[in-house]
Motif scaffolding. Structure first.
Motif, short mmCIF file in Angstrom:
data_model
loop_
_atom_site.label_atom_id
_atom_site.label_comp_id
_atom_site.label_asym_id
_atom_site.label_seq_id
_atom_site.Cartn_x
_atom_site.Cartn_y
_atom_site.Cartn_z
N PHE A 468 0.76 -1.00 -0.18
CA PHE A 468 -0.28 -0.11 0.11
C PHE A 468 1.15 1.10 -0.24
CE2 PHE A 468 -2.29 3.42 2.40
CZ PHE A 468 -3.94 3.03 1.31
N GLY A 469 0.66 2.25 -0.71
CA GLY A 469 1.45 3.19 -0.60
C GLY A 469 1.00 4.23 -1.64
N GLY A 470 2.04 4.93 -1.99
CA GLY A 470 1.01 6.51 -3.22
C GLY A 470 1.54 6.60 -4.68
N TYR A 471 1.70 7.69 -5.42
CA TYR A 471 2.13 8.40 -6.03
C TYR A 471 1.92 10.02 -5.63
CZ TYR A 471 1.60 5.16 -10.32
OH TYR A 471 1.81 4.27 -11.33
N LYS A 472 3.18 10.88 -6.53
CA LYS A 472 3.07 12.04 -6.08
C LYS A 472 2.85 12.25 -4.57
CE LYS A 472 -1.05 12.22 -9.34
NZ LYS A 472 -1.36 13.18 -10.32
N GLU A 473 2.03 13.61 -4.73
CA GLU A 473 2.06 14.13 -3.44
C GLU A 473 1.30 12.89 -2.30
OE1 GLU A 473 0.97 17.70 -3.16
OE2 GLU A 473 2.09 18.82 -4.25
N SER A 474 1.28 11.55 -2.54
CA SER A 474 0.43 10.80 -1.49
C SER A 474 1.47 9.96 -1.34
CB SER A 474 -0.53 9.73 -2.81
OG SER A 474 -1.70 10.69 -2.43
N GLY A 475 3.06 10.03 -1.39
CA GLY A 475 4.10 9.61 -0.70
C GLY A 475 4.72 8.92 -1.20
N PHE A 476 5.73 7.80 -1.08
CA PHE A 476 6.50 6.70 -1.44
C PHE A 476 7.30 6.35 -0.50
CE2 PHE A 476 9.05 11.03 -0.14
CZ PHE A 476 9.45 9.99 0.81
N GLY A 477 7.50 4.36 -1.72
CA GLY A 477 8.17 3.20 -0.43
C GLY A 477 5.95 2.71 -0.04
N ARG A 478 6.51 1.40 -0.22
CA ARG A 478 4.89 0.76 0.27
C ARG A 478 4.82 0.17 1.76
NH1 ARG A 478 3.94 3.57 -3.09
NH2 ARG A 478 3.20 3.08 -5.62
N GLU A 479 3.71 0.05 2.42
CA GLU A 479 3.60 -0.45 2.76
C GLU A 479 2.94 -2.29 3.22
OE1 GLU A 479 2.15 2.83 6.45
OE2 GLU A 479 4.29 2.37 7.28
N GLY A 480 2.89 -3.23 4.00
CA GLY A 480 3.23 -4.74 3.09
C GLY A 480 3.36 -4.94 2.55
N GLY A 481 3.09 -6.42 2.17
CA GLY A 481 3.95 -7.57 1.40
C GLY A 481 5.27 -7.34 0.65
N LYS A 482 5.88 -8.13 -0.06
CA LYS A 482 7.14 -8.36 0.30
C LYS A 482 8.35 -6.42 0.09
CE LYS A 482 8.85 -11.38 -2.60
NZ LYS A 482 9.07 -11.60 -3.93
N GLN A 483 6.96 -5.40 -1.03
CA GLN A 483 7.74 -4.23 -1.16
C GLN A 483 8.06 -3.77 0.08
OE1 GLN A 483 5.13 -5.83 -2.42
NE2 GLN A 483 5.51 -6.31 -4.64
N GLY A 484 6.88 -2.79 0.90
CA GLY A 484 6.80 -2.92 2.55
C GLY A 484 8.20 -3.13 3.21
N LEU A 485 8.18 -4.47 3.38
CA LEU A 485 9.27 -4.81 4.08
C LEU A 485 10.48 -4.66 3.52
CD1 LEU A 485 9.73 -6.84 6.52
CD2 LEU A 485 9.39 -8.97 5.41
N LEU A 486 10.43 -4.50 2.33
CA LEU A 486 11.95 -4.20 1.83
C LEU A 486 13.15 -2.96 2.54
CD1 LEU A 486 12.97 -5.56 -1.95
CD2 LEU A 486 13.77 -5.82 -0.49
N ASP A 487 11.72 -1.95 2.34
CA ASP A 487 11.73 -0.38 2.63
C ASP A 487 12.68 -0.43 4.11
OD1 ASP A 487 10.73 0.50 0.62
OD2 ASP A 487 9.20 0.86 1.16
N TYR A 488 12.58 -1.47 4.95
CA TYR A 488 13.21 -1.88 6.30
C TYR A 488 14.78 -2.23 6.40
CZ TYR A 488 9.20 0.45 8.39
OH TYR A 488 7.98 1.26 9.10
#
Lengths: 492, 311
Positions: A468-488
């Protein structure tokens, strides 16, 4: 000459023939009168000795005093986290870390009822949402990430990964415990230690979570909770020991954080505002679309960053959809959040209520047509009627700014291209919804829409496995799933 | 031929709109989380009791069985302030027995007819059965639609047969059983509801099931039909009534169905001329719950007189 007889238009009556009696949730949320900071495994008073009150937004009564952490307290917390990282948590095998996460998840389930009640007391959301969504979903995030803890080498095959160390996290007031789970579960699974600041108006469940950490026997310093306002958050984010920062909140504050961290080595993920388009084509199953439109904007009183706050309806069915929406909101039960039948609870704070009221006034002033349900609002507390605006155009403030309240702006479109153009014509890009019976159109829309999540024939579906995460002014990076974990995790 | 009939079903779906299965099931799940307390619960329980078509539909039915059913319908529980059921529902051969006991009461005689439950008899036989039942004194006729014709796409045949049965009913109220489990999809249930409603009179019913197949009334198919009734009413001003039947055995289930009515069609449908339950064992569970609300204590099942368990 025969007189023309005009038949009255048939209408449904949603009256009081069968009124529901109050059905309040009455269990004991086991609250303390005063909440201290949770640092290094124990509850400690703030060095300044300062506390601030937290109130129940549904009746404005005081619930408890919350400790206000200053830079010195945050410093102690960050040092405790660093020590825990280097001495215990960073070295611990993933298999062992996973056991703690499983334990936390189970304890959250054990204490689900008291957490649900505490969440509703402190935040104003209906008990049925905290009971059926917030708390079970928070536990689910710990379960999901517990499973990853010993499988990190399979997360990105061929890549070497290591935890960041101390992670600074700042979370909002709309889903207090759930946002905490979204942040803490992946951080711990990846081997990081955490300093987290809950939102000022909703600190209770985060501090209660400290009690869960104690009960789970989590090593001291792995999780630290420092309550307070904006300055506390700034101290967490700017502390030299926090090498990664995760923020969920308004775009405005997100920008401030990004400015303050520009030029530093710190990694960031931002989950910010949204102004999602929920797009209904004329071949959509309209009653189910209406149900999800209502869920999309009135869930949690519209205090949802991915709320479907802009409804785009194809012109040929616009009138029909508006009529159905009006009938649907007539049976939404607005009032005491602690009542099990309440669908729509209290606005989180006086400030937020003022912001919503101001934006709704601008909608009326700019010429959109307002429709509100005829419900009676409680006299005390912060409440706002579920509100629809029809005849909204793209230049209206209510079509551009995030309201973060129970206000739906309805716009129309004629062709798919126009729908995409309008949906993407926003500074945000967090989520979108598409309603159509045609599968190929769903696939096409999902590529054209610039939004992190596109829901098809449904809305507000969440799962720990789904990023879960956004484009543009909604932000960057993802939370949840593999992608969210990779950010940590980072390259060692 | 096949192509043409498929096209007619498709055209009908385009006309009345589609139903999303996942969405409608999420909607009805919300009805089950409503929490009814005290007076509102008692009101709902009594309302449900007043809406029952107390039913026995068995090969072993006799005049004696029907007599005891009628007595139960008139006075569900001696000494308790509880309304009579709306009707007694029997096979057409039992109508005259039921009528004897119910004349002069406010309990109606309903008869299943048209070669219930399959409907697999020549139309003239089905119509003759309807006329016979009405002749014996049935106030209401529960017919089954021709599902075979529906599934091969002969929608106008289905509708014509409903019209002919309606004619055979005379003044009797007609209830059209769609047999939702054999139509299978929510789209088909919506289409069949509109097919029927477009020829019915105000106050006639659409009904979910015969109770003789594996799946009967559910909150899902009930909701599809309630929404069809709502849309038809708002379009034409003609109020059609609704009867879920089969599988509703507990008071709790009945309350969930009533909450769906309250929140979909509103107050005007919360009475037994607009909404019925085809059920039998439901009645005793309602009585048990009413007793509990009034006295605070649950009574053993044997304290309530036998209700037929045939449905």
């Amino acid at each position: 000459m025969a007189k023309k007889i005009t038949k009255p238009t048939p209408e449904l009556v949603f009256g009081d023939l069968w009124e529901f009696d109050p059905a309040p949730e009455t269990a004991d949320p086991k609250l303390k009168k005063r909440y201290d900071l949770f640092i290094n495994g124990s509850f400690v008073p703030p060095r300044s000795g300062k506390y601030f009150p937290t109130i129940n937004p549904a009746n404005e009564t005081m619930i408890a005093d919350i400790a206000q952490a200053d830079a010195a307290d945050v410093d102690v917390a960050c040092k405790a986290a660093q020590k825990a990282f280097t001495s215990v948590w960073g070295k611990m095998p993933g298999k062992e870390r996973g056991k703690y996460l499983y334990r936390i998840a189970r304890l959250l389930q054990d204490h689900a009822r008291e957490f649900a009640i505490a969440e509703t007391l402190d935040g104003g959301k209906p008990i049925k949402e905290s009971r059926d969504f917030d708390i079970p979903m928070a536990a689910a995030h710990f379960f999901y990430h517990a499973g990853w803890a010993d499988k990190l080498e399979y997360l990105a095959p061929g890549r070497q990964l290591a935890p960041h160390g101390v992670v600074g996290q700042v979370i909002p007031w709309n889903f207090p415990l759930l946002m905490l789970a979204w942040k803490i579960a992946p951080a711990l699974a990846a081997g990081n230690c955490v300093v987290l600041k809950p939102a000022e108006t909703t600190s209770i469940t985060a501090l209660k979570f400290g009690e869960i950490c104690q009960e789970a026997g989590l090593p001291n310093g792995v999780v630290n909770i420092v309550s307070g306002a904006g300055e506390t958050g700034a101290a967490v984010i700017n502390h030299p020991l926090t090498t990664k920062v995760a923020f969920t909140g308004s775009t405005e504050v997100g920008k401030i954080i990004m400015r303050s961290l520009a030029g530093t080595e710190k990694k960031m993920t931002m989950e910010l505002g949204g102004k999602a388009a929920n797009i209904v084509f004329d071949d959509a199953p309209l009653d189910q679309a209406v149900e999800a439109i209502v869920n999309g904007i009135f869930f949690n009183q519209g205090h949802v960053c991915c709320a479907g706050s802009r409804l785009l309806v194809q012109e040929s069915v616009a009138e029909q959809v508006l009529a159905k929406l009006k009938r649907r909101i007539a049976v939404l039960r607005v009032g005491d959040p602690m009542d099990k039948n309440t669908d729509h609870g209290a606005i989180n704070s006086r400030e937020q209520l003022a912001k919503i009221t101001e934006l709704v006034k601008s909608g009326v002033a700019e010429g959109a047509e307002m429709h509100q349900s005829a419900c009676r609002l409680p006299t005390k507390g912060f409440f706002f009627k579920p509100t629809l605006f029809s005849g909204v155009s793209m230049s209206h403030r209510i079509a551009r700014e995030e309201i973060f309240g129970p206000v739906l702006s309805i716009l129309t479109f004629r062709t798919l291209e126009e729908a995409v153009e309008k949906a993407n014509n926003t500074a945000f890009g967090l989520s979108a919804g598409v309603w159509t019976d045609k599968g190929s159109r769903i696939l096409k829309m999902s590529t054209l829409l610039k939004a992190g999540v596109v829901w098809a024939n449904t809305y507000n579906k969440f799962d720990p496995t789904s990023p879960f995460g956004g484009y543009k002014e909604s932000g960057f990076g993802r939370e949840g799933g593999k992608q969210g974990l990779l950010d940590y995790l980072k390259q060692p | 031929m096949l192509l043409k009939s498929h096209a007619s079903l498709r055209r009908f779906i385009d006309d009345v709109g589609t139903v999303d299965a996942v969405g409608i099931e999420e909607r009805v799940a919300k009805f089950t989380t409503r929490s009814l307390k005290k007076k509102s619960k008692l009101f709902g329980l009594k309302l449900a009791a007043s809406m029952i078509d107390l039913t026995t539909l068995e090969g072993k039915d006799t005049a004696g069985k029907v007599a005891s059913l009628c007595k139960k319908a008139i006075t569900p529980h001696e000494g308790m302030d509880v309304p009579s059921t709306a009707a007694v529902c029997v096979y057409s051969s039992m109508v005259r027995h039921a009528k004897r006991h119910l004349v002069g009461t406010n309990v109606k005689v309903a008869s299943v007819a048209t070669a219930f439950p399959s409907g697999q008899a020549p139309l003239r036989t089905r119509l003759a059965e309807v006329r016979a039942a009405v002749g014996d004194g049935a106030d209401e006729i529960d017919m089954v639609i021709n599902r075979g014709a529906f599934l091969t796409g002969e929608l106008s045949l289905v509708q014509d047969e409903i019209s002919q049965v309606l004619e055979a009913c005379g003044d009797a109220t007609l209830k059209v059983i769609l047999e939702t489990s054999e139509l299978e999809t929510y789209d088909n249930i919506r289409v069949a509801s509109f097919l029927a409603m477009r020829v019915l009179r105000p106050g006639d019913f659409v009904k979910t099931s015969t109770g003789k197949t594996s799946a009967n009334a559910t909150l899902g198919n009930n909701q599809v039909m309630l929404e069809a009734i709502r849309d038809f009413y708002l379009e034409t001003g003609i109020p059609i009534s609704m009867k879920p039947a089969g599988g509703i055995r507990t008071a709790k289930q009945a309350l969930h169905f009533l909450i769906a009515v309250k929140e979909t069609l509103g107050d005007a449908w919360l009475n037994n001329t607009r909404y019925r339950f085809g059920a039998s064992s439901l009645l005793n569970d309602l009585l048990r719950q009413i007793e509990k609300e009034l006295t605070g204590a649950y009574q053993a099942p044997w304290n309530f007189s036998d209700a037929t368990e045939g449905y």
